[in-house]
Design an enzyme around this catalytic site. Structure first.
Site, PDB file in Angstrom:
ATOM      1  N   TYR A  80       0.947  -1.149  -0.142  1.00 43.48           N
ATOM      2  CA  TYR A  80      -0.028  -0.033   0.174  1.00 43.48           C
ATOM      3  C   TYR A  80       0.919   1.275   0.099  1.00 43.48           C
ATOM      4  CZ  TYR A  80      -4.924  -1.230   0.328  1.00 43.48           C
ATOM      5  OH  TYR A  80      -6.193  -1.736   0.051  1.00 43.48           O
ATOM      6  N   GLU A  82      -0.482   4.681  -0.559  1.00 41.56           N
ATOM      7  CA  GLU A  82      -1.455   5.824  -0.425  1.00 41.56           C
ATOM      8  C   GLU A  82      -0.694   7.072  -0.565  1.00 41.56           C
ATOM      9  OE1 GLU A  82      -3.993   3.453   1.113  1.00 41.56           O
ATOM     10  OE2 GLU A  82      -5.835   4.139   0.553  1.00 41.56           O
ATOM     11  N   ASP A 226      -7.296  13.963 -24.830  1.00 44.62           N
ATOM     12  CA  ASP A 226      -7.001  12.595 -24.532  1.00 44.62           C
ATOM     13  C   ASP A 226      -6.236  11.987 -25.464  1.00 44.62           C
ATOM     14  OD1 ASP A 226      -7.423   9.862 -23.968  1.00 44.62           O
ATOM     15  OD2 ASP A 226      -9.624  10.036 -23.177  1.00 44.62           O
ATOM     16  N   THR A 252      -3.788   6.608 -21.670  1.00 43.37           N
ATOM     17  CA  THR A 252      -3.672   5.519 -21.445  1.00 43.37           C
ATOM     18  C   THR A 252      -2.334   5.093 -21.550  1.00 43.37           C
ATOM     19  OG1 THR A 252      -4.352   4.627 -23.427  1.00 43.37           O
ATOM     20  CG2 THR A 252      -5.904   4.305 -21.656  1.00 43.37           C
ATOM     21  N   LYS A 255      -1.375   1.478 -24.980  1.00 44.16           N
ATOM     22  CA  LYS A 255      -2.024   1.267 -26.512  1.00 44.16           C
ATOM     23  C   LYS A 255      -0.543   1.470 -27.396  1.00 44.16           C
ATOM     24  CE  LYS A 255      -6.794   2.646 -25.758  1.00 44.16           C
ATOM     25  NZ  LYS A 255      -7.012   3.425 -24.524  1.00 44.16           N
ATOM     26  N   ARG A 261      -1.276  -1.835 -18.682  1.00 45.37           N
ATOM     27  CA  ARG A 261      -2.351  -1.304 -18.747  1.00 45.37           C
ATOM     28  C   ARG A 261      -2.588  -0.099 -17.528  1.00 45.37           C
ATOM     29  NH1 ARG A 261      -6.730  -2.586 -21.465  1.00 45.37           N
ATOM     30  NH2 ARG A 261      -5.203  -3.989 -22.427  1.00 45.37           N
TER      31      ARG A 261
END
Ligand code: DSN
Length: 443
Positions: A80, A82, A226, A252, A255, A261
């Site tokens: 974790y 955060e 985008d 992203t 691609k 991903r």
């Protein structure tokens, strides 16, 4: 490698197995799962085999390097973290800080921007954070709707974007199927949006970011680019960069950028960067996927190398040649062609009865993976469609070049022209298996 076929897929049919295309860690994973979880092992082996023996023409997919692949399956998944580097809510984050900082610095270098948040789990999450940073609920966003090539997170009614924001649309010119900047300016002047979005999922032409910024400035809007589809091309100068024009760019990473991903938000504006960070965490996400962030760092390192620019140039060359080869065979391409990694094929010019849904299904049987896609003003429903979207990022990663695009077009046409006839499908399937064995997946 000698164990390759033994570890393959968990099936008894070793002739259909192609795990010799896996690297030693891929084979090691399948070997491990044979003992730890044979059910999952069988599925993973079969998927590895599917990818190795089919041609991937989905414009938004790619094959990552082994370094990217295995960084995702690393120790970083156990933590974790955060918060942000130097400001975490958990102890033990020393190396997570280092790898996230590295990913951020490489992203900034790659895209020529001053701030990057590499924590979004995907492109839609990046867009949620960008919307929250740029607008209040109810504010107006102006975008291209999904039916014309936009993305669902740009304002589709059933998505968060269409639920919490007021959405105004611009379309494509009905004759040319190109962006009509004068018309976009007219609509923007009329609807006075807070944000204008450019960047698409099924638009095959170059985007004029400078023109979009001029429109945004004229109406006092933010410009959000985008660049999910064209990120690799933007990073290498094969497509113009959204910077310095866009106030915010989202993307992203999996691609054309050929990373894991995931998503990312970038800006040159310090005040917006602070807002974006807060809207990613704690605004819309909890713990970052540190194994994916580490893999983003690896992918960005790869993308900074000269070979990656050569790869992106080849992606576009392949796309242009494939587009021409299809046109020669009687298929109309929306907008008449392509400037980037994808093309939208109007199937009706080859055969009025041909649908995207049928073509997708027949082609999959023959070993060509692609997706049905609505074309602008498509009379058919989105689950049937009159179009196919084809892209060259993944086949270029395997090493296919211009001369191979003629074969790809021939296979596409043979299968669709025969309406998925069994003998043609079987012949094409064998030829594609042979092609895939000449162009193995990256090790
Ligand atoms: N689903 C992606 C695509 O295929 O274009 C966009 O997020």
């Amino acid at each position: 490698m000698s164990t390759a076929t033994k570890t393959c897929c968990g099936t008894s049919d070793s002739s259909s197995c192609h795990t010799d295309s896996l690297d030693s860690m891929g084979n090691g994973l399948l070997e491990l799962l044979r003992g730890a979880d044979p059910e999952v092992g069988r599925i993973l082996g079969a998927e590895a085999d599917r990818q190795a023996t089919t041609l991937e023409l989905i414009a938004s997919e790619n094959h990552v390097s082994s370094a990217v692949m295995h960084t995702m399956g690393s120790w970083m998944t156990n933590k974790y973290a955060e918060g942000y580097p130097g400001k975490r809510y958990y102890g033990g984050c020393e190396f997570h800080d280092q790898v996230e900082t590295l990913a951020i610095e490489r992203a900034k270098q790659l895209f020529g921007c001053q701030f990057a948040n590499v924590q979004p789990h995907c492109g839609a999450n990046a867009n949620i954070a960008a919307f929250m940073a740029l607008m209040n609920p109810g504010d107006t966003v102006l975008s291209l709707p999904i039916k014309s090539g936009g993305h669902l997170s740009h304002g589709l009614k059933v998505n968060f974007s269409g639920t919490f924001y007021t959405v105004a649309d611009y379309g494509l010119d009905p004759q040319t199927e190109l962006l009509d900047y004068d018309e976009i300016e007219r609509i923007a002047t009329e609807c006075q949006p807070k944000v204008i979005i450019c960047g698409y999922s099924a638009y095959s032409r170059a985007i004029d970011f400078a023109r979009f910024r001029a429109i945004a400035d004229k109406v006092g809007a933010y410009l959000m680019a985008d660049i999910a589809h064209i990120a690799g091309l933007c990073a290498t100068g094969v497509h113009a960069s959204p910077f310095p024009h866009a106030h915010v760019a989202t993307t992203t990473t999996h691609k054309t950028l050929r990373g894991p991903r995931g998503g990312m938000v970038m800006t040159n504006d310090q005040a917006l960067a602070t807002k974006i960070d807060r809207k990613v965490f704690p605004g819309s996400q909890g713990g970052p996927l540190m194994h994916v962030i580490a893999a983003k760092a690896v992918a960005f390192g790869e993308a900074l190398k000269p070979e990656f620019k050569a790869y992106c140039e080849q992606v576009v060359r392949n796309s242009r040649v494939l587009a021409k080869a299809l046109t020669t065979r009687g298929y109309r391409l929306c907008s008449g062609g392509t400037d980037n990694h994808l093309m939208l094929v109007d199937l009706r010019t080859r055969d009025a009865e041909l649908t995207g849904a049928d073509a997708e299904k027949w082609l999959e049987k023959a070993g060509i993976i692609c997706n049905k896609n609505g074309i602008p003003n498509d009379p058919r429903s989105p689950v049937v469609t009159s179009g196919l979207r084809l892209g060259t990022p993944a086949i270029t990663t395997r090493g296919l070049r211009e001369t191979d695009m003629e074969s790809v077009a021939g296979w596409l046409d043979a299968v669709m022209g025969s309406k998925g006839d069994a003998a043609t499908t079987a012949r094409v399937r064998e030829e594609i298996r042979e092609c895939c064995s000449r162009f193995p997946l990256p090790h």
